[in-house]
Scaffold this motif. Structure first.
Motif, short mmCIF file in Angstrom:
data_model
loop_
_atom_site.label_atom_id
_atom_site.label_comp_id
_atom_site.label_asym_id
_atom_site.label_seq_id
_atom_site.Cartn_x
_atom_site.Cartn_y
_atom_site.Cartn_z
N ALA A 240 0.75 -1.23 -0.57
CA ALA A 240 -0.12 -0.20 0.32
C ALA A 240 0.83 1.69 0.03
O ALA A 240 0.16 2.43 -0.35
N ARG A 241 1.99 1.31 0.33
CA ARG A 241 2.84 2.27 0.82
C ARG A 241 3.39 2.72 -1.39
O ARG A 241 3.54 3.69 -1.10
N GLU A 242 3.75 1.38 -1.80
CA GLU A 242 4.57 1.98 -2.32
C GLU A 242 3.70 1.85 -3.60
O GLU A 242 3.92 2.48 -4.03
N THR A 243 2.09 1.47 -3.52
CA THR A 243 1.29 1.92 -4.73
C THR A 243 -0.45 2.66 -4.21
O THR A 243 -0.19 3.27 -4.99
N GLY A 244 0.12 3.04 -3.37
CA GLY A 244 -1.92 3.59 -3.02
C GLY A 244 -2.55 3.00 -2.89
O GLY A 244 -3.30 2.98 -2.94
N VAL A 245 -2.34 1.96 -3.24
CA VAL A 245 -3.72 0.99 -3.39
C VAL A 245 -4.48 1.05 -1.97
O VAL A 245 -3.78 0.76 -0.67
N HIS A 246 -6.22 1.32 -2.16
CA HIS A 246 -6.47 0.71 -0.69
C HIS A 246 -6.84 -0.45 0.21
O HIS A 246 -7.08 -0.65 -1.27
N VAL A 247 -6.17 -0.97 1.38
CA VAL A 247 -6.12 -1.76 1.57
C VAL A 247 -7.05 -2.00 3.16
O VAL A 247 -6.49 -1.37 3.76
N HIS A 248 -7.89 -3.08 2.33
CA HIS A 248 -9.15 -3.55 3.88
C HIS A 248 -8.71 -4.56 4.36
O HIS A 248 -8.60 -6.05 3.48
N PHE A 249 -8.01 -4.48 5.40
CA PHE A 249 -7.68 -5.98 5.98
C PHE A 249 -8.96 -6.36 6.64
O PHE A 249 -9.86 -5.50 7.60
N GLN A 250 -9.55 -7.61 6.47
CA GLN A 250 -11.00 -8.14 6.78
C GLN A 250 -10.58 -9.12 8.66
O GLN A 250 -8.98 -9.40 8.60
N HIS A 251 -11.52 -9.15 9.25
CA HIS A 251 -11.29 -9.94 10.60
C HIS A 251 -9.80 -10.41 11.32
O HIS A 251 -9.63 -11.20 11.65
N VAL A 252 -9.23 -9.00 11.46
CA VAL A 252 -8.43 -8.62 12.46
C VAL A 252 -8.39 -9.57 13.76
O VAL A 252 -9.39 -9.33 14.36
N SER A 253 -7.15 -10.35 14.42
CA SER A 253 -8.05 -10.72 15.70
C SER A 253 -5.94 -10.87 16.46
O SER A 253 -6.41 -11.10 17.04
N THR A 254 -5.45 -10.14 16.08
CA THR A 254 -4.00 -10.40 16.98
C THR A 254 -3.77 -8.79 17.49
O THR A 254 -3.50 -7.92 16.92
N ALA A 255 -3.20 -9.09 19.12
CA ALA A 255 -2.66 -7.54 19.54
C ALA A 255 -1.52 -7.20 17.73
O ALA A 255 -1.34 -5.77 18.02
N ILE A 256 -0.57 -7.78 17.75
CA ILE A 256 0.47 -7.58 16.79
C ILE A 256 0.08 -6.91 15.59
O ILE A 256 0.43 -6.23 15.30
N SER A 257 -1.50 -7.75 15.31
CA SER A 257 -1.20 -6.75 13.99
C SER A 257 -2.37 -5.40 14.27
O SER A 257 -2.18 -4.69 13.38
N PHE A 258 -2.93 -5.60 15.41
CA PHE A 258 -3.26 -3.90 15.13
C PHE A 258 -2.14 -3.62 16.04
O PHE A 258 -2.24 -1.65 14.97
N ASP A 259 -1.01 -3.61 16.25
CA ASP A 259 0.05 -2.39 16.54
C ASP A 259 0.52 -1.53 15.05
O ASP A 259 0.51 -0.43 14.94
N ALA A 260 0.51 -3.28 14.60
CA ALA A 260 1.45 -2.73 12.44
C ALA A 260 -0.03 -2.07 12.28
O ALA A 260 0.13 -1.34 11.46
N ILE A 261 -1.18 -2.26 11.95
CA ILE A 261 -2.09 -1.15 11.71
C ILE A 261 -1.95 -0.22 11.99
O ILE A 261 -2.86 0.79 11.57
N ARG A 262 -2.07 0.19 13.74
CA ARG A 262 -1.86 1.71 13.93
C ARG A 262 -0.55 2.45 13.10
O ARG A 262 -0.80 4.07 13.08
N ARG A 263 0.63 1.68 13.34
CA ARG A 263 1.71 2.04 13.03
C ARG A 263 1.30 3.10 11.28
O ARG A 263 1.32 4.05 11.24
N ALA A 264 0.63 2.01 10.70
CA ALA A 264 0.16 2.60 8.93
C ALA A 264 -0.57 3.69 8.83
O ALA A 264 -0.21 4.47 8.45
N LYS A 265 -1.15 3.55 10.17
CA LYS A 265 -2.47 5.10 10.31
C LYS A 265 -1.91 6.34 10.36
O LYS A 265 -2.55 7.12 9.82
N ALA A 266 -0.92 5.70 11.44
CA ALA A 266 -0.54 6.91 11.82
C ALA A 266 0.77 7.42 10.52
O ALA A 266 0.72 8.86 10.49
#
Length: 472
Positions: A240-266
Protein backbone atom coordinates in the motif's frame (compact mmCIF):
# COMPACT_ATOMS: atom_id res chain seq x y z
CA UNK A 1 -49.74 3.28 6.56
CA UNK A 2 -47.51 2.46 9.54
CA UNK A 3 -46.55 5.16 12.04
CA UNK A 4 -43.96 4.77 14.80
CA UNK A 5 -44.56 7.43 17.43
CA UNK A 6 -41.82 9.14 19.48
CA UNK A 7 -38.82 7.24 18.18
CA UNK A 8 -35.38 8.64 19.06
CA UNK A 9 -32.93 9.62 16.32
CA UNK A 10 -29.61 7.87 16.94
CA UNK A 11 -27.19 10.80 16.62
CA UNK A 12 -29.19 13.78 17.89
CA UNK A 13 -31.39 12.30 20.59
CA UNK A 14 -34.47 14.05 19.17
CA UNK A 15 -37.79 12.23 19.09
CA UNK A 16 -39.79 12.10 15.88
CA UNK A 17 -42.67 10.24 14.31
CA UNK A 18 -41.80 7.91 11.44
CA UNK A 19 -44.43 7.07 8.82
CA UNK A 20 -43.88 4.15 6.44
CA UNK A 21 -46.30 3.71 3.51
CA UNK A 22 -46.03 -0.08 3.24
CA UNK A 23 -44.52 -3.02 5.03
CA UNK A 24 -44.69 -6.39 6.70
CA UNK A 25 -46.73 -5.33 9.74
CA UNK A 26 -50.35 -4.18 9.95
CA UNK A 27 -51.19 -0.55 9.25
CA UNK A 28 -51.65 1.59 12.33
CA UNK A 29 -49.82 3.58 14.98
CA UNK A 30 -47.23 2.02 17.27
CA UNK A 31 -45.60 3.40 20.37
CA UNK A 32 -41.87 3.57 19.65
CA UNK A 33 -40.85 5.49 22.76
CA UNK A 34 -37.48 4.19 23.92
CA UNK A 35 -36.61 2.82 20.49
CA UNK A 36 -33.77 4.22 18.37
CA UNK A 37 -33.88 5.06 14.67
CA UNK A 38 -30.48 4.57 13.02
CA UNK A 39 -29.02 4.12 9.56
CA UNK A 40 -29.33 0.47 8.56
CA UNK A 41 -26.38 -1.75 9.37
CA UNK A 42 -23.98 -2.67 6.58
CA UNK A 43 -21.81 -5.78 6.44
CA UNK A 44 -18.82 -5.78 4.09
CA UNK A 45 -18.13 -9.47 4.63
CA UNK A 46 -20.84 -12.11 4.10
CA UNK A 47 -20.99 -15.54 2.48
CA UNK A 48 -24.41 -16.52 1.13
CA UNK A 49 -23.18 -19.73 -0.60
CA UNK A 50 -25.20 -19.01 -3.72
CA UNK A 51 -24.55 -20.41 -6.29
CA UNK A 52 -23.02 -23.78 -5.56
CA UNK A 53 -23.71 -24.54 -1.89
CA UNK A 54 -27.32 -23.56 -1.36
CA UNK A 55 -27.83 -26.44 1.04
CA UNK A 56 -25.93 -24.22 3.49
CA UNK A 57 -27.47 -20.84 2.62
CA UNK A 58 -29.02 -19.04 -0.34
CA UNK A 59 -29.48 -15.45 -1.37
CA UNK A 60 -33.05 -15.70 -0.09
CA UNK A 61 -32.20 -17.09 3.36
CA UNK A 62 -29.04 -14.98 3.69
CA UNK A 63 -30.85 -11.75 2.90
CA UNK A 64 -33.65 -12.70 5.29
CA UNK A 65 -31.07 -13.26 8.02
CA UNK A 66 -29.48 -9.89 7.26
CA UNK A 67 -32.81 -8.04 7.42
CA UNK A 68 -33.58 -9.78 10.71
CA UNK A 69 -30.29 -8.47 12.09
CA UNK A 70 -30.98 -4.86 11.12
CA UNK A 71 -28.82 -4.93 7.98
CA UNK A 72 -29.85 -3.04 4.88
CA UNK A 73 -26.65 -3.50 2.84
CA UNK A 74 -24.15 -6.34 2.47
CA UNK A 75 -21.12 -7.15 0.32
CA UNK A 76 -21.14 -10.68 -1.12
CA UNK A 77 -17.74 -12.39 -0.95
CA UNK A 78 -16.46 -14.17 -4.09
CA UNK A 79 -15.93 -17.72 -2.78
CA UNK A 80 -19.03 -18.95 -4.57
CA UNK A 81 -19.04 -22.14 -6.65
CA UNK A 82 -18.02 -21.34 -9.37
CA UNK A 83 -15.92 -18.48 -8.07
CA UNK A 84 -17.05 -14.93 -8.78
CA UNK A 85 -14.15 -14.08 -11.07
CA UNK A 86 -15.95 -12.63 -14.11
CA UNK A 87 -14.95 -15.52 -16.36
CA UNK A 88 -17.56 -16.79 -18.82
CA UNK A 89 -18.67 -20.31 -17.93
CA UNK A 90 -18.16 -22.70 -20.82
CA UNK A 91 -18.24 -26.09 -19.09
CA UNK A 92 -21.75 -26.97 -17.88
CA UNK A 93 -20.38 -29.94 -15.96
CA UNK A 94 -18.06 -27.82 -13.79
CA UNK A 95 -19.17 -27.64 -10.13
CA UNK A 96 -22.00 -25.16 -9.79
CA UNK A 97 -21.94 -24.09 -13.43
CA UNK A 98 -25.20 -25.78 -14.43
CA UNK A 99 -27.16 -23.65 -11.94
CA UNK A 100 -25.82 -20.46 -13.48
CA UNK A 101 -26.15 -21.53 -17.10
CA UNK A 102 -29.66 -22.92 -16.65
CA UNK A 103 -30.66 -19.49 -15.38
CA UNK A 104 -29.57 -18.04 -18.71
CA UNK A 105 -26.57 -16.27 -17.20
CA UNK A 106 -23.00 -16.21 -18.50
CA UNK A 107 -21.05 -16.01 -15.23
CA UNK A 108 -21.54 -15.71 -11.49
CA UNK A 109 -21.57 -11.92 -11.48
CA UNK A 110 -24.33 -11.94 -14.09
CA UNK A 111 -26.22 -14.57 -12.07
CA UNK A 112 -26.10 -12.67 -8.78
CA UNK A 113 -26.92 -9.34 -10.40
CA UNK A 114 -30.05 -10.84 -11.94
CA UNK A 115 -30.91 -13.17 -9.07
CA UNK A 116 -34.23 -11.49 -8.29
CA UNK A 117 -35.34 -11.55 -11.93
CA UNK A 118 -34.23 -15.16 -12.46
CA UNK A 119 -35.85 -16.47 -9.30
CA UNK A 120 -38.80 -14.05 -9.28
CA UNK A 121 -38.18 -12.87 -5.73
CA UNK A 122 -37.83 -9.51 -3.99
CA UNK A 123 -34.86 -9.64 -1.65
CA UNK A 124 -35.16 -7.52 1.52
CA UNK A 125 -31.54 -6.35 1.53
CA UNK A 126 -29.38 -4.40 -0.93
CA UNK A 127 -26.11 -6.01 -1.95
CA UNK A 128 -22.89 -5.30 -3.82
CA UNK A 129 -20.51 -7.89 -5.25
CA UNK A 130 -16.82 -8.54 -4.60
CA UNK A 131 -14.84 -10.00 -7.51
CA UNK A 132 -12.04 -12.55 -7.08
CA UNK A 133 -8.45 -11.38 -7.08
CA UNK A 134 -7.41 -14.58 -8.88
CA UNK A 135 -9.05 -16.73 -11.54
CA UNK A 136 -11.06 -19.46 -9.91
CA UNK A 137 -9.86 -18.01 -6.60
CA UNK A 138 -7.01 -20.48 -7.07
CA UNK A 139 -4.17 -18.03 -6.49
CA UNK A 140 -2.31 -18.82 -9.72
CA UNK A 141 -3.32 -16.02 -12.09
CA UNK A 142 -4.86 -12.62 -11.42
CA UNK A 143 -8.33 -12.04 -12.79
CA UNK A 144 -8.60 -9.94 -15.93
CA UNK A 145 -9.96 -6.47 -15.31
CA UNK A 146 -11.42 -6.33 -18.81
CA UNK A 147 -13.61 -9.34 -17.96
CA UNK A 148 -15.41 -7.57 -15.12
CA UNK A 149 -14.68 -3.85 -15.45
CA UNK A 150 -18.13 -3.30 -17.01
CA UNK A 151 -19.76 -4.34 -13.72
CA UNK A 152 -18.18 -1.47 -11.79
CA UNK A 153 -20.21 1.66 -10.95
CA UNK A 154 -19.92 4.34 -13.60
CA UNK A 155 -18.83 1.96 -16.36
CA UNK A 156 -21.27 2.33 -19.27
CA UNK A 157 -24.18 2.71 -16.86
CA UNK A 158 -26.52 3.79 -19.64
CA UNK A 159 -26.32 0.30 -21.11
CA UNK A 160 -27.08 -1.49 -17.83
CA UNK A 161 -30.46 -2.72 -16.66
CA UNK A 162 -31.74 -1.88 -13.20
CA UNK A 163 -30.39 -5.09 -11.69
CA UNK A 164 -26.88 -4.43 -12.92
CA UNK A 165 -27.05 -0.88 -11.59
CA UNK A 166 -28.30 -2.08 -8.22
CA UNK A 167 -25.62 -4.75 -7.66
CA UNK A 168 -22.25 -3.49 -8.89
CA UNK A 169 -18.80 -4.91 -8.30
CA UNK A 170 -17.23 -2.61 -5.71
CA UNK A 171 -14.27 -4.55 -4.26
CA UNK A 172 -11.62 -7.18 -5.01
CA UNK A 173 -10.64 -10.12 -2.79
CA UNK A 174 -9.63 -13.77 -2.68
CA UNK A 175 -11.53 -13.97 0.60
CA UNK A 176 -10.78 -17.13 2.50
CA UNK A 177 -7.21 -16.93 1.22
CA UNK A 178 -4.62 -14.18 1.18
CA UNK A 179 -3.46 -13.02 -2.24
CA UNK A 180 -0.57 -15.32 -3.13
CA UNK A 181 2.98 -13.94 -3.47
CA UNK A 182 3.27 -14.91 -7.14
CA UNK A 183 0.41 -12.64 -8.24
CA UNK A 184 0.67 -9.92 -5.58
CA UNK A 185 2.12 -7.30 -7.93
CA UNK A 186 -0.47 -8.09 -10.61
CA UNK A 187 -3.36 -7.85 -8.14
CA UNK A 188 -2.17 -4.54 -6.73
CA UNK A 189 -1.68 -3.17 -10.25
CA UNK A 190 -5.19 -4.32 -11.23
CA UNK A 191 -6.67 -2.84 -8.06
CA UNK A 192 -4.89 0.46 -8.67
CA UNK A 193 -6.13 0.62 -12.26
CA UNK A 194 -9.71 -0.20 -11.31
CA UNK A 195 -9.87 2.36 -8.51
CA UNK A 196 -11.51 -0.19 -6.22
CA UNK A 197 -10.08 -1.41 -2.94
CA UNK A 198 -8.49 -4.73 -2.03
CA UNK A 199 -10.09 -6.76 0.73
CA UNK A 200 -7.40 -8.97 2.18
CA UNK A 201 -7.87 -12.16 4.15
CA UNK A 202 -4.86 -11.35 6.27
CA UNK A 203 -3.64 -14.82 7.10
CA UNK A 204 -1.81 -17.67 5.43
CA UNK A 205 -0.85 -21.04 6.87
CA UNK A 206 -0.59 -24.55 5.52
CA UNK A 207 -1.09 -26.44 8.77
CA UNK A 208 -2.96 -25.99 12.03
CA UNK A 209 -6.61 -25.80 13.00
CA UNK A 210 -6.83 -23.60 16.12
CA UNK A 211 -4.74 -20.91 17.80
CA UNK A 212 -1.29 -22.08 18.81
CA UNK A 213 -1.08 -22.09 22.59
CA UNK A 214 -2.13 -23.92 25.75
CA UNK A 215 -5.61 -24.68 24.39
CA UNK A 216 -4.33 -26.27 21.17
CA UNK A 217 -1.94 -28.42 23.20
CA UNK A 218 -4.71 -29.43 25.60
CA UNK A 219 -6.89 -30.44 22.66
CA UNK A 220 -4.01 -32.17 20.92
CA UNK A 221 -4.72 -30.17 17.75
CA UNK A 222 -2.03 -28.51 15.59
CA UNK A 223 -1.78 -24.79 16.29
CA UNK A 224 -1.74 -21.69 14.09
CA UNK A 225 0.84 -19.10 15.25
CA UNK A 226 -0.34 -15.50 15.57
CA UNK A 227 2.32 -14.22 13.19
CA UNK A 228 0.59 -15.93 10.25
CA UNK A 229 -1.71 -12.90 10.32
CA UNK A 230 1.00 -10.33 10.95
CA UNK A 231 3.08 -11.45 7.96
CA UNK A 232 0.25 -10.71 5.53
CA UNK A 233 -0.60 -7.43 7.27
CA UNK A 234 2.99 -6.19 7.11
CA UNK A 235 3.42 -7.39 3.52
CA UNK A 236 0.32 -5.58 2.30
CA UNK A 237 1.04 -2.42 4.27
CA UNK A 238 4.35 -2.26 2.41
CA UNK A 239 2.53 -2.69 -0.93
CA UNK A 240 0.00 0.00 0.00
CA UNK A 241 2.90 2.33 0.76
CA UNK A 242 4.44 1.53 -2.62
CA UNK A 243 1.29 1.70 -4.76
CA UNK A 244 -1.22 3.90 -2.96
CA UNK A 245 -3.81 1.09 -3.16
CA UNK A 246 -6.44 1.06 -0.42
CA UNK A 247 -6.12 -2.22 1.49
CA UNK A 248 -8.89 -3.30 3.82
CA UNK A 249 -7.90 -6.07 6.24
CA UNK A 250 -10.58 -8.57 7.17
CA UNK A 251 -11.26 -10.05 10.62
CA UNK A 252 -8.08 -8.81 12.35
CA UNK A 253 -7.59 -10.85 15.50
CA UNK A 254 -4.17 -10.26 17.13
CA UNK A 255 -2.57 -7.53 19.18
CA UNK A 256 0.55 -7.52 17.01
CA UNK A 257 -1.50 -6.95 13.85
CA UNK A 258 -3.40 -4.09 15.45
CA UNK A 259 -0.08 -2.50 16.39
CA UNK A 260 1.12 -2.73 12.77
CA UNK A 261 -2.13 -1.21 11.52
CA UNK A 262 -1.88 1.63 14.04
CA UNK A 263 1.57 2.49 12.77
CA UNK A 264 0.41 2.37 9.14
CA UNK A 265 -2.50 4.69 9.87
CA UNK A 266 -0.23 7.10 11.75
CA UNK A 267 1.89 7.16 8.60
CA UNK A 268 -1.18 8.19 6.60
CA UNK A 269 -1.36 5.04 4.49
CA UNK A 270 -4.68 3.99 2.87
CA UNK A 271 -5.37 1.19 5.34
CA UNK A 272 -8.66 0.20 6.96
CA UNK A 273 -9.60 -2.87 8.95
CA UNK A 274 -12.46 -4.76 10.47
CA UNK A 275 -12.87 -7.27 13.22
CA UNK A 276 -15.78 -9.57 13.93
CA UNK A 277 -18.06 -10.06 16.96
CA UNK A 278 -16.51 -13.42 17.83
CA UNK A 279 -13.01 -11.97 18.23
CA UNK A 280 -14.17 -9.42 20.79
CA UNK A 281 -16.53 -11.78 22.61
CA UNK A 282 -14.55 -15.05 22.66
CA UNK A 283 -11.00 -16.32 23.06
CA UNK A 284 -9.55 -19.73 22.24
CA UNK A 285 -10.66 -21.09 25.60
CA UNK A 286 -14.16 -21.11 24.09
CA UNK A 287 -13.07 -24.12 22.05
CA UNK A 288 -13.14 -26.18 25.23
CA UNK A 289 -16.81 -25.32 25.71
CA UNK A 290 -18.20 -24.98 22.19
CA UNK A 291 -15.93 -27.31 20.24
CA UNK A 292 -15.93 -26.85 16.48
CA UNK A 293 -18.81 -24.36 16.68
CA UNK A 294 -16.02 -21.99 17.70
CA UNK A 295 -13.61 -23.06 14.96
CA UNK A 296 -12.89 -20.30 12.46
CA UNK A 297 -10.17 -18.76 10.34
CA UNK A 298 -8.38 -16.78 11.68
CA UNK A 299 -8.84 -18.84 14.80
CA UNK A 300 -10.05 -17.47 18.10
CA UNK A 301 -6.93 -16.10 19.72
CA UNK A 302 -5.74 -15.72 23.32
CA UNK A 303 -7.56 -13.80 26.01
CA UNK A 304 -4.86 -11.12 25.73
CA UNK A 305 -5.63 -10.80 22.02
CA UNK A 306 -9.35 -10.56 22.76
CA UNK A 307 -8.69 -7.68 25.14
CA UNK A 308 -6.42 -6.07 22.54
CA UNK A 309 -9.25 -6.34 19.99
CA UNK A 310 -11.57 -4.41 22.29
CA UNK A 311 -8.86 -1.81 22.90
CA UNK A 312 -8.38 -1.43 19.13
CA UNK A 313 -12.11 -0.84 18.74
CA UNK A 314 -12.15 1.70 21.55
CA UNK A 315 -9.16 3.69 20.28
CA UNK A 316 -10.33 3.79 16.65
CA UNK A 317 -7.80 1.41 15.14
CA UNK A 318 -10.69 -0.82 14.07
CA UNK A 319 -12.75 1.02 11.47
CA UNK A 320 -15.79 -1.22 11.44
CA UNK A 321 -17.38 -4.48 12.55
CA UNK A 322 -18.24 -7.22 10.06
CA UNK A 323 -19.78 -10.60 10.78
CA UNK A 324 -17.93 -12.87 8.31
CA UNK A 325 -21.28 -14.68 8.18
CA UNK A 326 -20.20 -18.19 7.16
CA UNK A 327 -22.99 -20.80 7.06
CA UNK A 328 -22.24 -24.52 7.37
CA UNK A 329 -24.39 -27.50 8.27
CA UNK A 330 -24.11 -28.90 11.76
CA UNK A 331 -23.15 -32.24 10.22
CA UNK A 332 -20.13 -30.57 8.63
CA UNK A 333 -19.21 -28.81 11.87
CA UNK A 334 -19.32 -32.12 13.78
CA UNK A 335 -16.44 -33.67 11.82
CA UNK A 336 -13.79 -32.73 14.39
CA UNK A 337 -11.20 -29.98 14.60
CA UNK A 338 -9.07 -31.17 11.72
CA UNK A 339 -11.89 -31.68 9.20
CA UNK A 340 -14.70 -29.34 10.23
CA UNK A 341 -14.98 -26.21 8.05
CA UNK A 342 -14.10 -22.83 9.50
CA UNK A 343 -16.67 -20.18 10.25
CA UNK A 344 -19.81 -19.20 12.12
CA UNK A 345 -22.98 -17.33 11.22
CA UNK A 346 -23.43 -13.92 12.76
CA UNK A 347 -25.91 -11.57 11.09
CA UNK A 348 -28.83 -12.24 13.42
CA UNK A 349 -27.07 -11.76 16.73
CA UNK A 350 -24.17 -9.42 15.88
CA UNK A 351 -25.73 -6.29 17.32
CA UNK A 352 -26.73 -7.99 20.55
CA UNK A 353 -23.32 -9.60 21.08
CA UNK A 354 -21.42 -6.41 20.26
CA UNK A 355 -23.73 -4.22 22.32
CA UNK A 356 -23.39 -6.52 25.32
CA UNK A 357 -19.59 -6.69 25.21
CA UNK A 358 -18.77 -3.17 24.06
CA UNK A 359 -21.58 -0.90 25.27
CA UNK A 360 -22.69 -2.72 28.40
CA UNK A 361 -19.00 -3.32 29.10
CA UNK A 362 -18.40 0.44 29.12
CA UNK A 363 -15.90 0.51 26.26
CA UNK A 364 -17.90 2.56 23.73
CA UNK A 365 -21.32 4.30 23.65
CA UNK A 366 -24.33 3.23 21.57
CA UNK A 367 -23.63 5.94 19.00
CA UNK A 368 -20.13 4.63 18.33
CA UNK A 369 -21.40 1.07 17.90
CA UNK A 370 -23.83 2.28 15.23
CA UNK A 371 -20.97 4.08 13.49
CA UNK A 372 -18.97 0.84 13.48
CA UNK A 373 -21.84 -1.27 12.17
CA UNK A 374 -23.44 1.19 9.77
CA UNK A 375 -21.70 4.45 8.90
CA UNK A 376 -18.15 3.19 8.35
CA UNK A 377 -18.97 0.01 6.40
CA UNK A 378 -21.43 1.87 4.19
CA UNK A 379 -18.75 4.36 3.24
CA UNK A 380 -16.19 1.62 2.64
CA UNK A 381 -18.66 0.07 0.19
CA UNK A 382 -19.00 3.39 -1.63
CA UNK A 383 -22.40 4.41 -0.26
CA UNK A 384 -23.57 7.09 2.11
CA UNK A 385 -25.52 6.06 5.22
CA UNK A 386 -29.00 7.49 5.46
CA UNK A 387 -28.93 11.02 6.87
CA UNK A 388 -32.07 11.15 8.97
CA UNK A 389 -31.75 14.85 9.78
CA UNK A 390 -31.51 15.69 6.08
CA UNK A 391 -34.68 13.70 5.38
CA UNK A 392 -36.38 15.79 8.05
CA UNK A 393 -35.56 18.95 6.11
CA UNK A 394 -32.29 19.87 7.77
CA UNK A 395 -32.04 22.11 10.84
CA UNK A 396 -33.59 25.41 11.77
CA UNK A 397 -30.82 28.05 12.05
CA UNK A 398 -32.46 29.74 15.00
CA UNK A 399 -32.84 26.61 17.17
CA UNK A 400 -30.58 23.96 15.66
CA UNK A 401 -33.47 21.49 15.80
CA UNK A 402 -34.77 19.54 12.83
CA UNK A 403 -37.16 21.39 10.56
CA UNK A 404 -39.84 18.70 10.75
CA UNK A 405 -40.73 16.34 13.55
CA UNK A 406 -42.44 13.86 11.23
CA UNK A 407 -40.51 11.75 8.71
CA UNK A 408 -43.01 10.49 6.15
CA UNK A 409 -41.16 8.14 3.82
CA UNK A 410 -44.10 8.18 1.44
CA UNK A 411 -43.95 11.94 1.00
CA UNK A 412 -40.26 12.55 0.32
CA UNK A 413 -38.68 12.77 -3.11
CA UNK A 414 -38.72 9.29 -4.75
CA UNK A 415 -35.01 9.48 -5.54
CA UNK A 416 -34.20 10.23 -1.91
CA UNK A 417 -36.62 7.56 -0.73
CA UNK A 418 -34.96 4.90 -2.88
CA UNK A 419 -31.68 5.40 -1.02
CA UNK A 420 -33.16 5.09 2.46
CA UNK A 421 -31.88 2.31 4.69
CA UNK A 422 -32.92 2.41 8.34
CA UNK A 423 -32.93 0.17 11.40
CA UNK A 424 -35.15 0.44 14.44
CA UNK A 425 -33.26 -0.66 17.54
CA UNK A 426 -34.14 -1.36 21.13
CA UNK A 427 -30.75 -0.68 22.69
CA UNK A 428 -31.85 -1.97 26.08
CA UNK A 429 -33.87 -5.08 25.23
CA UNK A 430 -32.60 -8.21 26.95
CA UNK A 431 -33.05 -11.37 24.90
CA UNK A 432 -31.64 -14.84 24.49
CA UNK A 433 -29.98 -15.94 21.25
CA UNK A 434 -31.93 -18.89 19.86
CA UNK A 435 -30.46 -20.23 16.60
CA UNK A 436 -33.57 -22.33 16.00
CA UNK A 437 -35.44 -19.09 15.34
CA UNK A 438 -32.89 -17.72 12.89
CA UNK A 439 -33.89 -16.96 9.32
CA UNK A 440 -30.58 -18.35 8.08
CA UNK A 441 -30.57 -21.97 6.97
CA UNK A 442 -27.54 -22.52 9.18
CA UNK A 443 -27.24 -22.95 12.94
CA UNK A 444 -23.45 -22.95 13.36
CA UNK A 445 -22.91 -20.42 16.12
CA UNK A 446 -21.40 -20.62 19.60
CA UNK A 447 -23.71 -17.82 20.75
CA UNK A 448 -26.81 -20.00 21.10
CA UNK A 449 -28.24 -19.55 24.60
CA UNK A 450 -26.33 -16.33 25.25
CA UNK A 451 -28.21 -13.61 27.13
CA UNK A 452 -27.55 -10.30 25.38
CA UNK A 453 -28.93 -6.76 25.31
CA UNK A 454 -29.68 -4.62 22.29
CA UNK A 455 -31.92 -5.91 19.51
CA UNK A 456 -32.88 -4.79 16.00
CA UNK A 457 -36.67 -4.50 15.86
CA UNK A 458 -37.29 -3.44 12.27
CA UNK A 459 -35.50 -2.88 8.98
CA UNK A 460 -36.55 -0.35 6.36
CA UNK A 461 -35.43 -0.21 2.71
CA UNK A 462 -36.63 2.76 0.67
CA UNK A 463 -40.23 3.49 1.63
CA UNK A 464 -40.90 -0.11 2.73
CA UNK A 465 -40.69 -1.90 6.06
CA UNK A 466 -39.04 -5.19 5.01
CA UNK A 467 -38.72 -6.81 8.45
CA UNK A 468 -40.29 -6.25 11.84
CA UNK A 469 -40.63 -7.86 15.21
CA UNK A 470 -42.37 -4.80 16.74
CA UNK A 471 -45.41 -5.87 18.68
CA UNK A 472 -44.51 -9.55 18.63
Amino acid sequence: MITLRDITVWDTGETIDLTIPEGVMPDGEYDAAGMTLAPGFADPHVHFRDPGQTYKESMVSGCAAAASGGYTDVLIMPNTVPAMDGETLDDPDAPGAREVLDAGCTDVIDYLQHYEAVHKVDLPVRYDLCVCASKGRAGHEATELDHWRRHMPGQDDAAKDRYQLAHPVTAISDDGSAVTPGILDDVFAMTHESGLYLIEHCEHHDTGAVNDGPVSRKLGVPGIPEDTELRIVERDIAKARETGVHVHFQHVSTAISFDAIRRAKAEGLPITCETAPHYLALCDEALLKYGTLAKMNPPLRSEADRRATIEAIADGTVDMLATDHAPHTLEEKERGFLEAPNGIIGLECAYGVCHTVLVDGGFIPDKRLIELMSVAPMRLMGHEPTDISALLGGRKPETGTVANRVLDLGAIDPTAAAGVGLAVLNTNEAWTVDPERFHSKARNTPFGGWSVTGRPLATIIGPKLVFSRIGR
